[in-house]
Scaffold this active site. Structure first.
Site, mmCIF file in Angstrom:
data_model
loop_
_atom_site.group_PDB
_atom_site.id
_atom_site.type_symbol
_atom_site.label_atom_id
_atom_site.label_comp_id
_atom_site.label_asym_id
_atom_site.label_seq_id
_atom_site.Cartn_x
_atom_site.Cartn_y
_atom_site.Cartn_z
ATOM 1 N N HIS A 465 -5.297 -19.233 41.541
ATOM 2 C CA HIS A 465 -3.848 -19.058 41.414
ATOM 3 C C HIS A 465 -3.329 -19.702 40.128
ATOM 4 C CE1 HIS A 465 0.308 -18.816 43.221
ATOM 5 N NE2 HIS A 465 0.496 -19.774 42.323
ATOM 6 N N GLU A 466 -3.651 -20.962 39.939
ATOM 7 C CA GLU A 466 -3.136 -21.664 38.760
ATOM 8 C C GLU A 466 -3.747 -21.118 37.471
ATOM 9 O OE1 GLU A 466 -0.590 -23.287 39.174
ATOM 10 O OE2 GLU A 466 -0.715 -23.648 41.332
ATOM 11 N N HIS A 469 -1.738 -18.189 36.323
ATOM 12 C CA HIS A 469 -0.569 -18.598 35.529
ATOM 13 C C HIS A 469 -0.986 -18.911 34.088
ATOM 14 C CE1 HIS A 469 2.575 -18.727 38.491
ATOM 15 N NE2 HIS A 469 1.997 -19.652 39.249
ATOM 16 N N HIS A 472 -1.688 -15.837 32.064
ATOM 17 C CA HIS A 472 -0.436 -15.173 31.693
ATOM 18 C C HIS A 472 0.140 -15.796 30.421
ATOM 19 C CE1 HIS A 472 3.629 -13.480 33.418
ATOM 20 N NE2 HIS A 472 3.159 -12.758 32.432
#
Length: 676
Positions: A465-466, A469, A472
């Site tokens: 998940h991190e 980020h 991105h």
């Protein structure tokens, strides 16, 4: 005296930064920026992108280069001295930001650039966002209301920081010390080893469990001793409140009421019905009513499943665990027992298959297969802790796109949870390209003994998940900082890449890359994988109603403009909650997402974005998990574009249509056809 915060090139020299550097650096940069902005506005007209916006971006970037490492250190290496320096700068930064937002000449100059020049799509969106943000910052207010708006921003900045400090201090002030190993039946061996290590570090006998996520999980999920579970649950659920072992010492109650009061006043000043409406002005969702309709629709679909799950858990606890009164501090423990009984699988059973080095190597291999991007560890000259690692992300032509710091382990002085933050933004200037840098922070249990850190499957999902980020932010091809990476992305879409990458932790083909037994190297066996898949939606209803409780509490609280957060929370629980909550529970006092983070009137974003992320992942399921064409389409349409276009438009570029919720419902074991 050298001040590392004033150095304009290269990575921050974290090891050299001292509290005494902070205020002089910020004072100097703010003074320089004010003078430079005044000079920019005095130059001959017309204003253009190159003579106004680019220089302003350079000024903002210089400030970010100084403040970002300070803010980061305050989160990962908090000390009283650093905290004091950090807090001393908050009103100064708030004043500066408010001055810019109230600068009518600057606002008019932005509008002139927007109206008078041929701009590319990214520049147009940046200017439209800036002009909108001027209105939200109060540029249209009369002078006396501008002064009040400035006071509100100053106080909010200080209060939200104090909220987080109280959480850190409350956690640091309490621990659970156990001297008899008999009381620790059920607690996994690696957690016991960490607790024994903490005891030695604190010159104590026995086992020492800190009030952090690893310590909390070890006891509340695994300890068979009910009194220990109750003690840990009470300490965790009453942090920074009027209840529990540190009752009143770090109490956030008055801070929360004041934050809510100031937010409501800000909304009235700006002419909005509520702070929720202010928050949504920069998001995809149209209105608080639209968000509440979205959330209530999910409640209708999900709550019956959650009720059935809890009734089943209560029956199991009474029949198999001799627990006739299932309490809040029993739920996670009983759930793990039921999961184990039903699927013969537990998070602890999976942990040996996910040593951190293997999980990281597999994550990087997946990123290369999907996007042709390679991740390599390079080391870094200066960091804030010996466990910090540094990586570069390169494209297929071996060009470095960006870099990231990884700080993965829990320790005192570090805030709880997991997060990504920006260190540097991509910025193309006349003297070259500044490449983006990110921080990836988690609170995993540190290695114990001679073995690497072992992750649960939940931990692996957090890592993916991190990293989503970070990707991105780092894969961006946008050269303007205001729209590069995560900047300029609507808040209810910013979770799309992070949630999307979590999905790869479930697929057999991906698991072969990220799993390998710590002793044998054996990939996760098929039998265990089948049990994982069978249990994937175990208590999905209970999980979702909890998320819906958080999101509804946040949106209703900020839409109503009330300071009585207890009444709002109780009303939401009466509507949604399934698990009985003890009277001493003070969940809201630790809800830093909405009281200290960026999710005020925005917590719904996790569910909103998950609809998009599930639909995006479905495209890979349809084409083949590692289909390069689909991966490159996601890279080019979503990851590289950052905030240069509206998130809905970018999703349509990738998927060919707006998002549908069928995949989201399916992922949680809810058939789309069941909708009313």
């Amino acid at each position: 005296m050298r001040n590392p915060l004033l150095e304009a090139d290269g990575l921050p020299d974290f090891a050299a930064i001292r509290p005494e550097h902070v205020e002089p650096a910020i004072d100097a940069i703010l003074s320089d920026n004010r003078a430079a902005i005044a000079k920019l506005l005095e130059q001959p007209r017309p204003f253009t992108w190159s003579n106004l916006v680019e220089p302003l971006e350079a000024l903002e970037d210089r400030l970010n280069r100084a403040w970002s490492p300070v803010s980061h250190l305050n989160s990962v290496a908090n000390t009283p001295e650093l905290r004091a320096a950090y807090n001393a700068c908050l009103p100064k930064l708030s004043d500066y930001g408010t001055e810019l937002g109230h600068n009518r000449a600057l606002f008019d100059a932005y509008r002139e650039v927007r109206a008078g020049e041929n701009l590319d799509a990214a520049q147009t969106k940046i200017l439209d966002d800036e002009i909108r943000d001027f209105h939200l910052a109060g540029v249209d207010l009369p002078d006396e209301k501008k002064a009040r708006f400035k006071e509100i921003q100053q106080e909010l900045s200080q209060l939200t920081t104090k909220f987080e400090e109280n959480l850190i201090d409350a956690a640091a002030a309490w621990h659970l010390k156990v001297e008899s190993e008999d009381r620790l039946a059920g607690v996994p061996s690696d957690a016991l080893e960490r607790a024994r290590k903490l005891a030695r570090e604190n010159d104590a006998q026995g086992w020492w469990f800190a009030l952090d996520h690893p310590g909390y999980q070890a006891i509340v999920v695994h300890a068979d001793d009910r009194d220990l579970r109750h003690e840990m649950y009470m300490a965790w659920s009453t942090r920074a409140s009027d209840q529990g072992p540190t009752a009143g010492t770090f109490d956030n109650t008055a801070i929360m009421r004041r934050i809510l009061s100031l937010r409501a006043e800000e909304a009235r000043l700006l002419g909005f019905e509520s702070f929720a409406a202010v928050s949504l002005a920069t998001k995809m969702a149209d209105s608080p009513a639209a968000v509440l309709d979205f959330l209530h629709g999910l409640v209708t679909r999900v709550r019956p499943a959650a009720l059935a799950e809890f009734e089943e858990l209560r029956d199991f606890a009474e029949r198999e665990l001799d627990l006739a009164d299932l309490a809040a501090w029993d739920v996670a423990w009983a759930s793990e027992k039921l999961r184990k009984a039903r699927y013969d699988i537990s998070q602890e059973e999976l942990r040996p298959y996910f040593p951190l080095p293997k999980a990281l190597a597999g994550l990087f291999a997946i990123i290369e297969r999907l996007y042709g991007l390679r991740v390599r560890e390079t080391g870094v000259a200066s960091s804030w802790h010996p466990s910090v690692r540094f990586f570069e992300i390169c494209d297929a032509a071996d060009n470095v796109r960006g870099s990231l710091y990884m700080d993965l382990y829990a320790r005192p002085g570090k805030r709880s949870g997991a997060w990504m933050d920006e260190a540097l933004n991509r910025f193309r200037r006349d003297d070259g390209l500044q490449k983006p840098v990110a921080h990836l922070c988690c609170n995993f249990g540190a290695p114990a003994g001679d073995k690497p850190a072992l992750l649960t499957h939940d931990d692996v999902q957090t890592l993916f998940h991190e990293f989503g980020h970070c990707l991105h932010h780092l894969a961006t091809c946008v050269d303007y900082p205001a729209a590069a990476g995560i900047n300029g992305v609507e808040w209810d879409a910013v979770e799309l890449p992070s949630q999307f990458h979590e999905n790869f932790t479930w697929d057999r083909e991906a698991l072969d890359l990220i799993s390998g037994h710590v002793d044998t190297g054996e990939a996760l066996p098929d039998a265990l994988h089948e049990k994982m898949l069978a249990s994937r939606n175990f208590h999905a209803g209970l999980f979702l109603v909890r998320q819906l409780e958080f999101a509804l509490f946040d949106m209703k609280l900020h839409a109503a403009g009330t300071m009585d957060f207890e009444a709002v929370l109780q009303a939401v629980r009466n509507e949604v909650s399934v698990v009985p909550v003890p009277a001493f529970n003070r969940f809201a006092h630790g809800f830093s997402h909405i009281f200290a983070g960026g999710y005020s009137a925005g917590y719904y974003s996790y569910l909103w974005a998950e609809v998009m992320s599930a639909d995006a992942y479905a495209a890979f399921e349809e084409a083949g998990l590692f289909d390069r064409a689909t991966g490159e389409r996601f890279l080019h349409a979503i990851l590289e574009k950052g905030g240069s276009a509206n998130a809905g438009e970018l999703f349509r570029q990738f998927r060919g249509r707006p998002p549908a919720d069928d995949a989201f419902l399916r992922q949680h074991g809810i058939e789309p056809a069941a909708r009313n």
